[in-house]
Design a protein around this motif. Structure first.
Motif: not given
Ligand code: MF3
Ligand code: CO
Ligand code: CO
Length: 251
Positions: A1-30
């Motif tokens: 069985m392959s193992k799929i990671k399950r992340h803690k609440k604090a890691h949601f905050a890190k992904m929110r920041e990284a995701g927000h920046l990536a989204a802002n690049v797309l907005n900036y390009l418009e």
């Protein structure tokens, strides 16, 4: 069985920041998506924006990939390498950005249009967008991925288009491409069971014609076999108690 990671609440905050920046690049390009600009110039804008915001372009040097974005024009399905290609009236293009911010990856892509596009191209883009957004609504703890994959595949087909089977979404987090493999097709009741804390991308590639693809000699650029148009949207998401959080909301 392959193992799929399950992340803690604090890691949601890190992904929110990284995701927000990536989204802002797309907005900036418009504002820069105009006739006459080269894809290489757009890549330079992406690169500088990401560096200025204290992040790293994840694709630059990834398995030898040479640029800070993927720009896929018209019949290019994915992984188009920015360069001397010039945007023309009627073009449709996907720009795919992955940033690494404080060790966490934000991966997202969307479509852009140049000048006036055909109604057919416009419908293709709309179907690719709806395939992604409706699939995210189906995702939550206890759901088999196969149910979602099946929805994407049948939704796209019912609109007269086809979903690419050669490339998929992926787990994401501190690793760019992790388990699970996210196929944009499937069988209800099959596939892994989605659990709270999982992070992955959904990124269906929708072809106007046949689903088959061809890899060009540069080793990266993927085009449609029949030269038909292709469209794609991508979000990075995290599974919550009741559904999914989109880390990469833009627009
Ligand atoms: N961002 C792409 C994805 O959605 C991956 C690009 S890898 C590259 O997974 F090397 F082609 F840039
Ligand atoms: Co991507
Ligand atoms: Co991805």
């Amino acid at each position: 069985m392959s193992k799929i990671k399950r992340h803690k609440k604090a890691h949601f905050a890190k992904m929110r920041e990284a995701g927000h920046l990536a989204a802002n690049v797309l907005n900036y390009l418009e504002l820069s998506i105009v006739e006459g600009v080269t894809t290489g110039e757009l890549d330079r804008l992406c690169h500088d924006f990401i560096i200025k915001h204290n992040a790293i372009p994840a694709t630059l040097g990834y398995e030898g990939y040479p640029k800070s974005s993927c720009i896929s024009l018209n019949n290019v399905v994915c992984h188009g390498i920015p360069g001397n290609e010039v945007l023309r009236n009627g073009d449709i293009l996907n720009i795919d950005i992955t940033v690494i911010l404080d060790g966490w990856h934000g991966d997202t892509s969307r479509m852009y249009t140049v000048g006036t596009i055909t109604p057919h191209a416009s419908k293709l883009i709309q179907v690719a967008y709806n395939a992604l957004m409706k699939s995210i609504e189906l995702v939550g703890p206890g759901v088999h991925w196969g149910n979602v994959g099946h929805f994407i595949e049948t939704f796209v087909a019912s609109n007269g288009f086809s979903v690419v089977k050669d490339y998929c979404g992926h787990g994401i987090g501190q690793i760019f491409h992790d388990l699970p493999q996210i196929d944009h097709f499937g069988t209800p009741g099959e596939g892994f069971i989605i659990r709270e804390g999982m992070f992955f991308t959904i990124e269906p590639m929708v072809n106007a014609g046949l689903e088959e693809t061809v890899l060009l000699d540069d080793g990266w650029t993927v085009v449609t076999f029949d030269n038909s148009l292709s469209a794609q949207f991508e979000h990075s998401i995290g599974i919550t108690e009741h559904g999914a959080e989109i880390f990469t909301k833009s627009g």
